[in-house]
Design a protein around this motif. Structure first.
Motif, mmCIF file in Angstrom:
data_model
loop_
_atom_site.group_PDB
_atom_site.id
_atom_site.type_symbol
_atom_site.label_atom_id
_atom_site.label_comp_id
_atom_site.label_asym_id
_atom_site.label_seq_id
_atom_site.Cartn_x
_atom_site.Cartn_y
_atom_site.Cartn_z
ATOM 1 N N HIS A 24 -18.939 -8.206 49.584
ATOM 2 C CA HIS A 24 -18.120 -7.730 48.481
ATOM 3 C C HIS A 24 -17.250 -6.796 48.643
ATOM 4 C CE1 HIS A 24 -17.829 -5.776 44.506
ATOM 5 N NE2 HIS A 24 -18.124 -6.921 43.919
ATOM 6 N N HIS A 44 -13.181 -9.873 39.779
ATOM 7 C CA HIS A 44 -14.321 -10.794 39.483
ATOM 8 C C HIS A 44 -13.963 -12.184 39.376
ATOM 9 C CE1 HIS A 44 -18.168 -11.912 37.597
ATOM 10 N NE2 HIS A 44 -17.522 -12.544 36.703
ATOM 11 N N THR A 48 -15.702 -14.890 41.914
ATOM 12 C CA THR A 48 -16.568 -15.997 41.163
ATOM 13 C C THR A 48 -15.906 -17.199 41.758
ATOM 14 O OG1 THR A 48 -16.907 -14.508 39.211
ATOM 15 C CG2 THR A 48 -17.314 -17.058 39.192
#
Length: 232
Positions: A24, A44, A48
């Motif tokens: 991440h 994000h 995703t």
């Protein structure tokens, strides 16, 4: 209870080395560096898209439907394609940079070092991982845990991934270990626990995410690596 074991086989990513957090952080660094805000609503949104397709591609790779090169090409290109910006050159630059940075990350799962210090004096420790040769050993050196292990066995070595039986048999042979006194420790139910059970090896399920419905009862279940010091 655990006196019978001599050989402990550890998964690496998200069992010892904090893959999810390290990945991440690296993706976020690359996202900023390559100006991906131009293509995605925010980080994000990008991550995703990446993660959803990445899971599918790894499954295809595990089933022999993709080469390693194609796996890596598609998973980095897909998020850009999904927003109509399929720049293969940019995706490759991003990927190359990502792969050079991520193995330098030092983050470990909680208590990993203390547990390895405790266990290494009592057992033969080995790594059994689906990760890539060029990354896994570098990760271990960067995080300072390479010295705890007598051998690293990777899916890259034989082109077969956990949970297929062949990689477990290969690991036993490569380390001159016997099934009856070996134990697999990992966070992946399918790859580590079901895979080991499939060849008759005892297993420790490191239940990082607190799964409540398990298809069968593993030999041991832990919720922290520190629990291994009680089990073993």
């Amino acid at each position: 209870m655990a006196y019978r074991y001599k050989n402990l086989f550890f998964d690496l990513d998200d069992t010892l080395w904090a893959f999810s957090q390290n990945a991440h952080d690296t993706f976020e660094e690359m996202y900023r560096k390559y100006g991906y805000d131009s293509f995605f609503r925010d980080f994000h949104h990008f991550y995703t898209l990446y993660q959803q397709r990445n899971v599918e591609l790894w499954e295809e790779y595990g089933n022999g439907q993709l080469t390693k090169d194609e796996l890596n090409r598609q998973r980095f290109l897909y998020p850009l394609e999904a927003v109509g910006a399929g720049d293969a050159v940019l995706a490759q630059r991003f990927a190359d940079d990502f792969f050079s940075v991520i193995p330098t990350k030092k983050g470990l799962m909680p208590y990993a070092r203390e547990v390895l210090e405790y266990l290494s004096a009592r057992y033969n420790l080995y790594i059994l991982s689906n990760g890539f040769q060029e990354l896994q050993c570098h990760k271990m050196r960067s995080s300072g845990i390479d010295g705890f292990f007598k051998k690293v066995v990777l899916s890259d070595d034989i082109g077969v991934l956990k949970p297929w039986p062949e990689i477990f048999h290969f690991a036993l042979s490569a380390t001159q270990s016997e099934l009856k006194d070996s134990l697999m420790i990992g966070d992946s139910w399918e790859n580590d626990v079901a895979g080991a059970k499939g060849v008759g090896m005892h297993q420790v399920f490191y239940n990082v995410n607190g799964k409540t419905e398990l298809p069968f009862r593993p030999t041991y279940e832990i919720f922290s690596l520190k629990d291994l010091m009680q089990v073993l």
